[in-house]
Motif scaffolding. Structure first.
Motif, PDB file in Angstrom:
ATOM      1  N   SER A  48       6.240  11.173  -9.201  1.00 27.98           N
ATOM      2  CA  SER A  48       6.639  10.588 -10.489  1.00 27.98           C
ATOM      3  C   SER A  48       7.373   9.273 -10.241  1.00 27.98           C
ATOM      4  N   THR A  49       7.543   8.495 -11.298  1.00 23.68           N
ATOM      5  CA  THR A  49       8.177   7.187 -11.138  1.00 23.68           C
ATOM      6  C   THR A  49       9.598   7.312 -10.598  1.00 23.68           C
TER       7      THR A  49
ATOM      8  N   TYR B 174       3.771   5.764  -5.704  1.00 20.98           N
ATOM      9  CA  TYR B 174       3.728   5.875  -7.168  1.00 20.98           C
ATOM     10  C   TYR B 174       2.526   6.679  -7.655  1.00 20.98           C
ATOM     11  N   SER B 175       1.464   6.747  -6.843  1.00 20.12           N
ATOM     12  CA  SER B 175       0.315   7.548  -7.248  1.00 20.12           C
ATOM     13  C   SER B 175       0.530   9.039  -7.018  1.00 20.12           C
ATOM     14  N   ILE B 176       1.359   9.392  -6.039  1.00 18.80           N
ATOM     15  CA  ILE B 176       1.576  10.810  -5.711  1.00 18.80           C
ATOM     16  C   ILE B 176       2.747  11.373  -6.502  1.00 18.80           C
TER      17      ILE B 176
ATOM     18  N   LYS C 161       2.193   1.691  -3.518  1.00 21.51           N
ATOM     19  CA  LYS C 161       1.107   2.132  -4.392  1.00 21.51           C
ATOM     20  C   LYS C 161       0.821   3.616  -4.199  1.00 21.51           C
ATOM     21  N   LEU C 162       0.791   4.068  -2.936  1.00 21.53           N
ATOM     22  CA  LEU C 162       0.540   5.479  -2.652  1.00 21.53           C
ATOM     23  C   LEU C 162       1.681   6.358  -3.154  1.00 21.53           C
TER      24      LEU C 162
ATOM     25  N   GLN D 203       0.826  -1.205   0.000  1.00 21.22           N
ATOM     26  CA  GLN D 203       0.000   0.000   0.000  1.00 21.22           C
ATOM     27  C   GLN D 203       0.865   1.262   0.000  1.00 21.22           C
TER      28      GLN D 203
END
Length: 437
Positions: free
Chosen positions: A223-224, A219-221, A216-217, A213
């Motif tokens: 940049s890679t 990478y969602s906020i 996931k958070l 989790q």
């Protein structure tokens, strides 16, 4: 058509809202400092079970991982479903890890507490007798030097009066206060510990879920690239903290056991009490040996001054062994800090957070030091400048065109730094005039 949250007006409004909230928080932090600290203290009190659980889960993480590796093949043969095998492995491993820690703590307390209580009661009963024997011993030792003897006697009288006043006016009232309100505090602590143990089991079972989790958070906020950097830094923090704390626990346990065995062989008093103090304070880097050795030396001095000298010599040898042989073998270079920064981290963190700060100050500062070093390294790379610290020795300035270090005019060539310090020879005015002729 753009969504409403992607419009520039929405972004401006959100920015304005965040600025207003930040200003309000800054105002309350400046003018309502006492209330802010009280609110933070109450919030930490609410979170204490989760803090206890997180600490227990983090300490038992190596044992949990070991049990998972050993038990997972067994449960795969028992259960046909891989999901059920994985869930049972995690549950059994987490419960076994926490109960193993509880069993070790219970065994240690059952061995230490009775002897510790006996040592403390013996000390409290015999302390007045020892205080009366010290003046006679000083007079016999310094009978040939009356001036030094009188000065020592004055210092001893002042010290004994201060100790008696401290015990009567400070220690006893605090003990009475603790005993008066101790029932409610003990019940609250037991409640936090029980709930913390349950939370530790849940945290160990959900370790992989929490890690997924978090990734996931991230990478969602971000940049890679920044998310990869964040995850890499988190792994580095875990490596530093885990290696330091686990290594220090093992090192302190070994030092306490060596102290126990050596004091038994030397037939010294308060063996268990002093061994526990030396082992616990050894967990504090740099200052720990001195913090533990000074009060223990005073205890031995009250019984036998000659044994106190032997005890001090033993502590010096033990700390040299720990600092030069045992500590480096167990910890290695887990922090990467010099002695100066270790001292700086302990003093600053200890002044801010007390004993806990002295314990976690070194790994915390090691993480901050590494973060600042990586940021500086990346900035220098972007500017096409040297990243090695050794390249900046004997450097006068950096050439803005070539980006190469320029040495001081008076410096000689240095093989260690790798910086060329050659300069063109300075021509004299006389040679110029001869060429013109």
């Amino acid at each position: 058509m753009k969504k409403s949250f992607q419009s520039p007006y929405f972004k401006w409004g959100l920015t304005a809202f965040i600025v207003i909230v930040a200003c309000i928080c800054f105002f309350f932090s400046i003018f309502k400092m006492q209330g802010l600290f009280l609110a933070i203290q109450n919030f930490i009190g609410i979170l204490k079970p989760f803090i206890y659980g997180a600490v227990v889960a983090y300490f038992m993480l190596p044992v949990y991982n070991l049990l998972v590796r050993k038990l997972h093949p067994l449960f795969k043969r028992v259960f046909k479903s891989p999901k059920r095998a994985s869930s049972w492995t995690k549950m059994i491993s987490s419960i076994a890890s926490v109960f193993l820690l509880l069993a070790l703590i219970s065994a240690l307390l059952s061995m230490v507490l009775p002897q510790l209580a006996t040592s403390i009661f013996s000390l409290s009963n015999s302390l007045p007798e020892y205080m009366n024997e010290v003046p006679a011993w000083l007079e016999n030792l310094l009978k040939d030097s009356p001036g030094i003897r009188d000065n020592f006697m004055k210092l001893y009288v002042q010290f004994s009066d201060w100790m008696l006043d401290w015990m009567k006016d400070d220690m006893l009232p605090k003990l009475i206060g603790v005993m008066g309100g101790g029932l409610l505090g003990t019940l609250t602590m037991l409640k936090n510990v029980v709930v913390g143990i349950i939370i530790a089991i849940y945290m160990l079972c959900s370790k992989d879920l929490f890690a997924a989790q978090t990734k996931k958070l991230a990478y969602s906020i971000f940049s890679t690239e920044h998310a990869n950097l964040f995850i890499k830094n988190m792994r580095f923090i875990h490596h530093v903290f885990g290696g330091f704390i686990t290594g220090k626990l093992l090192d302190s346990l070994i030092i306490g056991m060596i102290t126990f065995v050596a004091m038994n062989l030397l037939n010294m008093p308060y063996i268990v009490l002093i061994s526990v103090v030396i082992g616990v304070t050894n967990f504090i880097p740099f200052f720990g040996p001195f913090i533990g050795a000074i009060p223990c030396s005073l205890l031995v001095l009250m019984i036998d001054p000659i044994q106190c000298i032997y005890f001090i010599l033993f502590i010096l040898i033990l700390q040299q062994f720990d600092g030069n042989i045992l500590g480096p073998k167990i910890l290695g270079d887990s922090t990467g800090l010099s002695s100066f920064w270790v001292m700086f981290a302990i003093l600053v963190a200890g002044g801010l957070f007390g004993f806990v700060g002295m314990v976690i100050g070194v790994p915390l500062f090691a993480v901050l030091y590494s973060l600042i070093s990586s940021l500086a390294h990346r900035s220098l790379q972007d500017k096409d400048l040297p990243t090695q610290t050794v390249r900046y020795f004997h450097v006068d300035y950096i050439d803005p065109e070539t980006h190469r270090p320029v040495p001081f005019p008076t410096e000689k060539p240095s093989e260690e730094t790798g910086v060329s310090l050659k300069r063109k020879p300075r021509r004299s005015r006389r040679s110029d005039e001869e060429k013109k002729k």
